[in-house]
Design an enzyme around this catalytic site. Structure first.
Site, PDB file in Angstrom:
ATOM      1  N   GLN A   1       1.978  -6.042  -3.210  1.00 37.94           N
ATOM      2  CA  GLN A   1       2.415  -6.166  -1.809  1.00 37.94           C
ATOM      3  C   GLN A   1       3.703  -5.349  -1.627  1.00 37.94           C
ATOM      4  O   GLN A   1       3.876  -4.358  -2.315  1.00 37.94           O
ATOM      5  CB  GLN A   1       2.631  -7.635  -1.427  1.00 37.94           C
TER       6      GLN A   1
ATOM      7  N   GLY B   1      -4.458  -4.238  -3.919  1.00 38.26           N
ATOM      8  CA  GLY B   1      -5.472  -3.208  -4.181  1.00 38.26           C
ATOM      9  C   GLY B   1      -4.704  -1.959  -4.560  1.00 38.26           C
ATOM     10  O   GLY B   1      -4.103  -1.332  -3.706  1.00 38.26           O
ATOM     11  N   HIS B   2      -4.674  -1.647  -5.834  1.00 38.77           N
ATOM     12  CA  HIS B   2      -3.875  -0.516  -6.326  1.00 38.77           C
ATOM     13  C   HIS B   2      -4.808   0.611  -6.765  1.00 38.77           C
ATOM     14  O   HIS B   2      -5.605   0.443  -7.685  1.00 38.77           O
ATOM     15  CB  HIS B   2      -2.977  -0.967  -7.493  1.00 38.77           C
TER      16      HIS B   2
ATOM     17  N   ASP C   1       0.808  -1.227   0.000  1.00 40.62           N
ATOM     18  CA  ASP C   1       0.000   0.000   0.000  1.00 40.62           C
ATOM     19  C   ASP C   1       0.839   1.274   0.000  1.00 40.62           C
ATOM     20  O   ASP C   1       0.422   2.307   0.529  1.00 40.62           O
ATOM     21  CB  ASP C   1      -0.973   0.013   1.190  1.00 40.62           C
TER      22      ASP C   1
ATOM     23  N   LYS D   1       1.829   2.188  -5.065  1.00 43.35           N
ATOM     24  CA  LYS D   1       2.398   1.670  -6.310  1.00 43.35           C
ATOM     25  C   LYS D   1       1.499   1.934  -7.514  1.00 43.35           C
ATOM     26  O   LYS D   1       1.977   2.289  -8.595  1.00 43.35           O
ATOM     27  CB  LYS D   1       2.628   0.155  -6.192  1.00 43.35           C
TER      28      LYS D   1
HETATM   29  P1  GDP Z   1      -0.767   0.380  -3.528  1.00 41.62           P
HETATM   30  O1  GDP Z   1      -1.357  -0.900  -3.090  1.00 41.62           O
HETATM   31  O2  GDP Z   1       0.705   0.439  -3.279  1.00 41.62           O
HETATM   32  O3  GDP Z   1      -1.087   0.722  -4.954  1.00 41.62           O
HETATM   33  O4  GDP Z   1      -1.406   1.512  -2.622  1.00 41.62           O
HETATM   34  P2  GDP Z   1      -2.982   1.644  -2.242  1.00 41.62           P
HETATM   35  O5  GDP Z   1      -3.715   2.119  -3.432  1.00 41.62           O
HETATM   36  O6  GDP Z   1      -3.461   0.431  -1.565  1.00 41.62           O
HETATM   37  O7  GDP Z   1      -2.902   2.761  -1.093  1.00 41.62           O
HETATM   38  C1  GDP Z   1      -2.360   3.997  -1.316  1.00 41.62           C
HETATM   39  C2  GDP Z   1      -3.420   5.053  -1.026  1.00 41.62           C
HETATM   40  O8  GDP Z   1      -2.817   6.321  -0.914  1.00 41.62           O
HETATM   41  C3  GDP Z   1      -4.457   5.202  -2.116  1.00 41.62           C
HETATM   42  O9  GDP Z   1      -5.666   5.571  -1.535  1.00 41.62           O
HETATM   43  C4  GDP Z   1      -3.894   6.319  -2.983  1.00 41.62           C
HETATM   44  O10 GDP Z   1      -4.903   7.035  -3.674  1.00 41.62           O
HETATM   45  C5  GDP Z   1      -3.267   7.194  -1.943  1.00 41.62           C
HETATM   46  N1  GDP Z   1      -2.078   7.934  -2.357  1.00 41.62           N
HETATM   47  C6  GDP Z   1      -1.049   7.553  -3.158  1.00 41.62           C
HETATM   48  N2  GDP Z   1      -0.081   8.487  -3.184  1.00 41.62           N
HETATM   49  C7  GDP Z   1      -0.504   9.489  -2.378  1.00 41.62           C
HETATM   50  C8  GDP Z   1       0.067  10.729  -1.944  1.00 41.62           C
HETATM   51  O11 GDP Z   1       1.178  11.098  -2.298  1.00 41.62           O
HETATM   52  N3  GDP Z   1      -0.684  11.485  -1.072  1.00 41.62           N
HETATM   53  C9  GDP Z   1      -1.915  11.111  -0.643  1.00 41.62           C
HETATM   54  N4  GDP Z   1      -2.561  11.907   0.178  1.00 41.62           N
HETATM   55  N5  GDP Z   1      -2.469   9.951  -1.022  1.00 41.62           N
HETATM   56  C10 GDP Z   1      -1.769   9.148  -1.853  1.00 41.62           C
HETATM   57  P1  IMO Z   2      -0.890  -4.138  -2.281  1.00 45.11           P
HETATM   58  O1  IMO Z   2      -0.428  -4.682  -3.621  1.00 45.11           O
HETATM   59  C1  IMO Z   2      -0.985  -4.589   2.059  1.00 45.11           C
HETATM   60  C2  IMO Z   2      -1.004  -8.675   3.626  1.00 45.11           C
HETATM   61  C3  IMO Z   2      -2.257  -9.144   4.321  1.00 45.11           C
HETATM   62  C4  IMO Z   2      -1.668 -10.134   5.312  1.00 45.11           C
HETATM   63  C5  IMO Z   2      -0.533 -10.780   4.505  1.00 45.11           C
HETATM   64  C6  IMO Z   2      -0.880 -12.092   3.846  1.00 45.11           C
HETATM   65  O2  IMO Z   2      -2.187  -3.432  -2.342  1.00 45.11           O
HETATM   66  O3  IMO Z   2       0.206  -3.360  -1.644  1.00 45.11           O
HETATM   67  P2  IMO Z   2      -2.381 -12.744   1.742  1.00 45.11           P
HETATM   68  O4  IMO Z   2      -3.815 -12.454   1.449  1.00 45.11           O
HETATM   69  O5  IMO Z   2      -1.429 -12.214   0.735  1.00 45.11           O
HETATM   70  O6  IMO Z   2      -2.135 -14.189   2.037  1.00 45.11           O
HETATM   71  O7  IMO Z   2      -2.100 -11.968   3.136  1.00 45.11           O
HETATM   72  O8  IMO Z   2      -0.183  -9.823   3.515  1.00 45.11           O
HETATM   73  N1  IMO Z   2      -1.217  -8.157   2.249  1.00 45.11           N
HETATM   74  C7  IMO Z   2      -1.168  -6.852   1.929  1.00 45.11           C
HETATM   75  N2  IMO Z   2      -1.011  -5.759   2.702  1.00 45.11           N
HETATM   76  N3  IMO Z   2      -1.087  -4.465   0.708  1.00 45.11           N
HETATM   77  C8  IMO Z   2      -1.214  -5.551  -0.080  1.00 45.11           C
HETATM   78  O9  IMO Z   2      -1.182  -5.470  -1.416  1.00 45.11           O
HETATM   79  C9  IMO Z   2      -1.299  -6.814   0.528  1.00 45.11           C
HETATM   80  N4  IMO Z   2      -1.465  -8.070   0.067  1.00 45.11           N
HETATM   81  C10 IMO Z   2      -1.399  -8.880   1.124  1.00 45.11           C
HETATM   82  O10 IMO Z   2      -2.908  -8.087   4.964  1.00 45.11           O
HETATM   83  O11 IMO Z   2      -1.098  -9.461   6.398  1.00 45.11           O
HETATM   84 MG    MG Z   3      -2.900  -1.593  -1.845  1.00 45.90          MG
END
Ligand code: GDP
Ligand code: IMO
Ligand code: MG
Length: 420
Positions: free
Chosen positions: A221, A39-40, A12, A15
């Site tokens: 991840q 979840g991107h 998270d 990416k």
């Molecule tokens: P990912 O799994 O690495 O793609 O990240 P996620 O989408 O799960 O979580 C990142 C969250 O932060 C999302 O809600 C993005 O919209 C938000 N986000 C990403 N970059 C920034 C930033 O620079 N500032 C803020 N405020 N939000 C951001």
């Molecule tokens: P993105 O790509 C954050 C965590 C789960 C759990 C562990 C194992 O959005 O960054 P799994 O379902 O993979 O067997 O769970 O890894 N986990 C993540 N945490 N971002 C993710 O993906 C994750 N994918 C798995 O919360 O602790």
């Molecule tokens: Mg994510």
């Protein structure tokens, strides 16, 4: 030529946004591991969308998006995602390709994930319950079904064989839930999958590389969730690191050039497991609230804490990171003081290394304090206009990690990013 974008923390890191930002410079965007546990989040024309399995280059009409062999694919989730992107004008039948070697996530994998988590007591992994672990177990156990198997006449009979095997395991867990509706959905989605571009991914991508096309590998991840180098057993079940790009796409290591490591300006983790810099106070609460730190896939509150340079330096080493992209800098805007963890104190002994069995140790983070910038940074678009204190923070990371922070993201929007 292949560049890589991957997470340096526990996922998270942002990416999805960063891949979407860099995608215009590439011809192919490819996922190489993980599955719908990812979840991107992207903002496309102001509209928020969360991608789980489709690569984050999908909103650029001229880009090829490949789901590589290293991914475990849930066809049900995929169809939902396809419907979402189609409603936003994406012609996914044209520019989405799936490796025939990618493994299926079956309904029973999801059930087994759930059953195994339910059985665990206080040491729950806190998995996303998407069936990731059981699907990779069947892959390495040489049982799994692959996307290409769809074309075999024996697909259904192979499924039934596996189903029986899984049922025995579910019975051992005393898992009672009726999953027949999951199976109906699964077979419906499998039928739809037949009309997708199912390709020989390794030839497909190597042909692209041979033609001089630029490939961007999108990690899911984060490095601290890597099955080998993460905080085992609180990890995911794939290699999330640069090495995973080679096995997850079928490319040779010498093709890889830049490795963009994405890190938040602080740190989060969702699910169980060690997190030395976690904050259990109102600062942690403030970061969670300001940063909307709730899981993109499961909605769970993310644990929040200070940036951990011990873990980050380790991640830079394992991945060969050439550039760091620091995200969510704006979330720290209001804080008067920031802390940076440089080392861990374990039983009174200080170390700069990530220890084995982190979960069994009492780790006390050793911090250095920095003054916060305490102004709104989210509308700034040039490095020179960033607050001085933020630049000092960034310079400190550069020096300590010996890898340059080349971009600072200061908001979720596509344009909210500053080149250092
Ligand atoms: P990912 O799994 O690495 O793609 O990240 P996620 O989408 O799960 O979580 C990142 C969250 O932060 C999302 O809600 C993005 O919209 C938000 N986000 C990403 N970059 C920034 C930033 O620079 N500032 C803020 N405020 N939000 C951001
Ligand atoms: P993105 O790509 C954050 C965590 C789960 C759990 C562990 C194992 O959005 O960054 P799994 O379902 O993979 O067997 O769970 O890894 N986990 C993540 N945490 N971002 C993710 O993906 C994750 N994918 C798995 O919360 O602790
Ligand atoms: Mg994510």
């Amino acid at each position: 030529m292949v560049d890589v974008i991957l997470g340096l923390q526990w996922g998270d890191e942002g990416k999805g946004k960063i891949v979407d930002y860099f995608a215009p410079g590439y011809d192919v965007v490819a996922r190489f591991q993980g599955g719908p546990n990812a979840g991107h989040t992207l903002y496309v024309n102001g509209q928020k969308v969360v991608l789980h399995q489709i690569p984050s280059g999908i909103f650029h009409a001229d880009k090829i998006n490949l789901i590589g062999n290293g991914v475990v694919l849930d066809p049900v989730t995929l169809m939902k995602e396809c419907a979402t992107v189609a409603s936003m004008g994406v012609d996914y039948k044209k520019n989405l390709f799936i490796s025939q070697r990618a493994h299926f996530i079956l309904p029973t994998h999801r059930a087994l994930d759930k059953a195994s988590e339910l059985q665990k007591g206080t040491d729950k992994i806190g998995s996303t319950l998407k069936g990731i672990g059981p699907a990779y177990m069947d892959k390495t156990g040489r049982n799994g079904l692959r996307i290409g198997d769809l074309l075999d006449k024996s697909f259904t009979s192979q499924y039934i064989k596996l189903r029986l095997k899984h049922q025995r395991l579910l019975d051992n867990y005393n898992f009672q839930e009726d999953i027949s509706s999951w199976e109906d959905e699964f077979f419906e989605a499998v039928e739809m999958l037949r009309s997708f571009n199912i390709v020989n991914g390794e030839y497909f991508i190597n042909n692209q590389i041979a033609q001089g096309k630029r490939v961007l590998a999108e990690g899911a991840q984060g490095s601290m969730l890597d099955v080998d180098f993460g905080t085992f057993p609180f990890v995911t079940s794939s290699n999330t690191i640069t090495a995973g790009v080679c096995s997850g796409l079928g490319i040779a290591p010498q093709n890889i050039k830049e490795v963009f490591g994405v890190s938040k300006a602080y740190c989060t983790r969702v699910g169980g497991g060690p997190f030395p810099t976690e904050l259990h106070d109102e600062t942690g609460e403030l970061i969670r609230k300001t940063g909307s730190e709730f899981g993109s896939t499961t909605g769970r509150p993310r644990r929040c804490g200070w940036i951990d340079l011990v873990a980050l330096k380790f991640a830079c080493m394992i991945n060969g990171v050439t550039q760091i992209i620091m995200t969510k800098a704006d979330i720290l805007d209001a804080l008067p003081e920031l802390k940076v963890c440089h080392s861990y104190s374990i039983n009174g002994v200080e170390t700069n290394e990530v220890p084995f069995q982190m979960n069994k140790l009492d780790i006390v983070p050793v911090y250095e304090s920095f003054e916060g910038w305490q102004c709104d940074s989210s509308a700034i678009s040039t490095y020179e206009n960033l607050p001085v204190k933020m630049k000092e923070y960034v310079q400190h990371l550069n020096q300590h990690l010996q890898v340059p922070v080349t971009h600072i993201s200061n908001g979720p929007g596509r344009d909210q990013i500053v080149k250092a």
